[in-house]
Design a protein around this motif. Sequence first.
Motif: not given
Length: 361
Positions: A132, A252, A314, A319, A333, A335
């Motif tokens: 991301e 991410h 978050r 996560r 994920e 982060r």
Amino acid sequence: MGCKSVRIASTKRGGNIEKRVTSVAFRAEYIWTDGTEPVPLMRSKTRIMDGGEPPIWGFDGSSTNQATGDNSDCVLNPVFTCADPLRGGDDILVLCEVLLPETMEPHPTNHRAACAEVAAKFADHEPWFGMEQEYTFFEEGRPLGWPVEGYYFPAPQGPYYCGVGATEISGRNIVEAHTSACMEAGLSISGTNAEVMLGQWEYQIGPSGPLEVADEMWMARYLLYRIAEDFGVNASISAKPIKGDWNGAGCHTNFSTNAMRESYEPIIAACEAMGAEGKVEEHLEGYGHGYEDRLTGMHETAHFTEFRYGVSDRGASIRIPWQVAQDQKGYIEDRRPNANIDPYIVSRLITNTICSVIDPA
Ligand code: ADP
Ligand code: MN
Ligand code: MN
Ligand code: MN
């Protein structure tokens, strides 16, 4: 996944007149990352081709922080080619790794070969990445859409994330042009959204293999910079472009292996592997310049001195998406990676750490 095939004019110049008139020259834009510290810049130059595959080429490394003037030549080795959606026609984009001319070994500023090695080693795990990419548009030194008069700050964060309307949004025309370009180039762009800070946006690349996601991340960044340039705007991947109560920009990194996509136990094992002795520091080292400024424990981050994972959290380092806990399979994920990561480094680190300890389904 990957890039759609590119039609390359095959007729060489020369020979008879008929051949000469049917020969179509096209442009290949050679793209690479330089040696600027702490965050490399992208560079590119144009080669007019008469046909065939893009060959090895060179450049002046003394102008890109990659060589000294007395030994300035560096080698451009094409690694990933796709259609050039900006020029169209038969024109192509050619992402290159930089090699040293003496040995044809990777230049120390280029991390693709190390990523390729780990990707090959753990190919039987079928690792997938979705990255991301968050970024911030700047115009005349200010985030795009920020006021030019008065207090210089827009209203506090709240209405901007996935916002709609001229008060909430700035730069959507650039984002739309970039998304179309990525799609036309055949990149595996999977979505876009406006972010929490006004002028900040995100696109996602993947899911793709460790090497593929990184190649496409660089190509998508090139297209972003190049398209924003036409609007007189700079797209920044700075991790904390505005200090204070404004979200930073991350990348991410979502990850799964075949085993993780099939059951929950490998998901937990993967999280534990990421928190193992020495691994937190090793990963942070490769997670981009200025992570201390972004990973503050606020603004949807975990503090960089802390490691924890959790479902839907978050504020965690990693996560586990709610849906993954629900389905008892899927992906995790991470982060922590900054917007300014080298995706080759991050996909290598994660593949190596997790695939070293879990079984390939
Ligand atoms: P978020 O809810 O964190 O904003 P996004 O929708 O922005 O998530 O990004 C999720 C990314 O994860 C996408 O790039 C998507 O393609 C990718 N992804 C989805 N499934 C998997 C998977 N099994 N393994 C790896 N990446 C995945
Ligand atoms: Mn997202
Ligand atoms: Mn985001
Ligand atoms: Mn995310």
